[in-house]
Design a protein around this motif. Structure first.
Motif, mmCIF file in Angstrom:
data_model
loop_
_atom_site.group_PDB
_atom_site.id
_atom_site.type_symbol
_atom_site.label_atom_id
_atom_site.label_comp_id
_atom_site.label_asym_id
_atom_site.label_seq_id
_atom_site.Cartn_x
_atom_site.Cartn_y
_atom_site.Cartn_z
ATOM 1 N N ARG A 22 0.977 -1.502 -0.012
ATOM 2 C CA ARG A 22 0.238 0.328 -0.077
ATOM 3 C C ARG A 22 0.488 1.218 -0.002
ATOM 4 N N ASN A 23 1.748 1.204 0.940
ATOM 5 C CA ASN A 23 2.446 2.703 0.745
ATOM 6 C C ASN A 23 3.799 2.287 -0.437
ATOM 7 N N ALA A 24 3.863 1.677 -1.197
ATOM 8 C CA ALA A 24 4.896 1.888 -2.536
ATOM 9 C C ALA A 24 3.832 2.335 -3.723
ATOM 10 N N VAL A 25 2.106 1.546 -3.719
ATOM 11 C CA VAL A 25 0.819 2.498 -4.522
ATOM 12 C C VAL A 25 0.807 3.838 -3.872
ATOM 13 N N ARG A 26 0.797 3.982 -2.192
ATOM 14 C CA ARG A 26 0.316 5.798 -2.291
ATOM 15 C C ARG A 26 1.202 6.197 -2.697
ATOM 16 N N GLU A 27 3.197 6.902 -2.457
ATOM 17 C CA GLU A 27 4.752 7.249 -2.891
ATOM 18 C C GLU A 27 4.221 6.974 -4.096
ATOM 19 N N VAL A 28 4.102 6.097 -5.167
ATOM 20 C CA VAL A 28 4.155 6.356 -6.630
ATOM 21 C C VAL A 28 3.458 6.790 -7.280
ATOM 22 N N SER A 29 2.214 7.374 -6.490
ATOM 23 C CA SER A 29 0.410 7.586 -7.296
ATOM 24 C C SER A 29 0.582 9.185 -6.869
ATOM 25 N N ASN A 30 1.550 10.183 -5.861
ATOM 26 C CA ASN A 30 2.049 11.270 -6.156
ATOM 27 C C ASN A 30 2.580 11.639 -7.112
ATOM 28 N N THR A 31 3.608 11.046 -7.585
ATOM 29 C CA THR A 31 3.744 12.174 -8.620
ATOM 30 C C THR A 31 3.627 10.782 -10.183
ATOM 31 N N VAL A 32 2.759 9.430 -9.769
ATOM 32 C CA VAL A 32 2.786 8.789 -11.301
ATOM 33 C C VAL A 32 1.393 9.044 -11.474
ATOM 34 N N ASP A 33 0.647 9.142 -12.519
ATOM 35 C CA ASP A 33 -1.087 8.715 -12.957
ATOM 36 C C ASP A 33 -1.404 7.935 -14.074
ATOM 37 N N HIS A 34 -2.428 7.119 -13.299
ATOM 38 C CA HIS A 34 -2.674 6.240 -14.549
ATOM 39 C C HIS A 34 -2.088 5.048 -14.195
ATOM 40 N N ILE A 35 -1.951 4.417 -13.364
ATOM 41 C CA ILE A 35 -1.585 3.509 -12.320
ATOM 42 C C ILE A 35 -2.485 2.483 -12.793
ATOM 43 N N ASP A 36 -1.653 1.086 -13.538
ATOM 44 C CA ASP A 36 -2.825 0.151 -13.913
ATOM 45 C C ASP A 36 -3.046 -1.485 -12.620
ATOM 46 N N SER A 37 -1.440 -1.306 -12.709
ATOM 47 C CA SER A 37 -1.138 -2.564 -11.777
ATOM 48 C C SER A 37 0.075 -2.329 -11.136
ATOM 49 N N VAL A 38 0.108 -3.375 -9.922
ATOM 50 C CA VAL A 38 1.383 -3.735 -9.199
ATOM 51 C C VAL A 38 1.801 -5.118 -9.373
ATOM 52 N N PHE A 39 2.529 -5.525 -10.172
ATOM 53 C CA PHE A 39 3.034 -6.980 -9.823
ATOM 54 C C PHE A 39 4.358 -7.253 -8.649
ATOM 55 N N VAL A 40 4.043 -7.753 -7.559
ATOM 56 C CA VAL A 40 4.917 -8.140 -6.217
ATOM 57 C C VAL A 40 5.745 -9.038 -6.776
ATOM 58 N N LYS A 41 7.457 -8.329 -6.963
ATOM 59 C CA LYS A 41 8.419 -9.377 -7.506
ATOM 60 C C LYS A 41 8.755 -10.195 -5.846
ATOM 61 N N ASP A 42 8.984 -9.611 -5.239
ATOM 62 C CA ASP A 42 9.504 -10.304 -3.544
ATOM 63 C C ASP A 42 8.993 -9.527 -2.418
ATOM 64 N N PHE A 43 8.967 -10.696 -1.227
ATOM 65 C CA PHE A 43 8.983 -9.829 0.075
ATOM 66 C C PHE A 43 9.971 -9.975 0.932
ATOM 67 N N LYS A 44 10.906 -8.835 1.578
ATOM 68 C CA LYS A 44 11.463 -9.425 2.428
ATOM 69 C C LYS A 44 11.452 -8.543 4.303
ATOM 70 N N VAL A 45 12.218 -9.376 4.880
ATOM 71 C CA VAL A 45 12.510 -8.688 5.844
ATOM 72 C C VAL A 45 13.476 -7.858 6.703
#
Length: 67
Positions: A22-45
């Protein structure tokens, strides 16, 4: 014909993987319009003193390029 661009971002959260995405989408949407999808490539801790300190998500964000 629509053109779609893909960027890769890394986002984090102190609470969960879901919140990191959700933070990725929120931050990217601050500077990028027309987001279609998000593919989660990997997780880490990140680990500190034997405990999970934060959650990370490596995401590919796709968006339409307007002419």
């Amino acid at each position: 014909m629509a053109i779609v661009k893909v960027i890769e971002v890394i986002a984090s959260s102190d609470t969960s993987f879901d919140d990191a995405v959700r933070n990725a989408v929120r931050e990217v949407s601050n500077t990028v319009d027309h987001i279609d999808s998000v593919f989660v490539k990997d997780f880490k801790v990140h680990v500190k003193n034997g405990e999970i300190a934060s959650y990370g998500a490596i995401c590919k964000v796709s968006f339409r390029v307007e002419r």
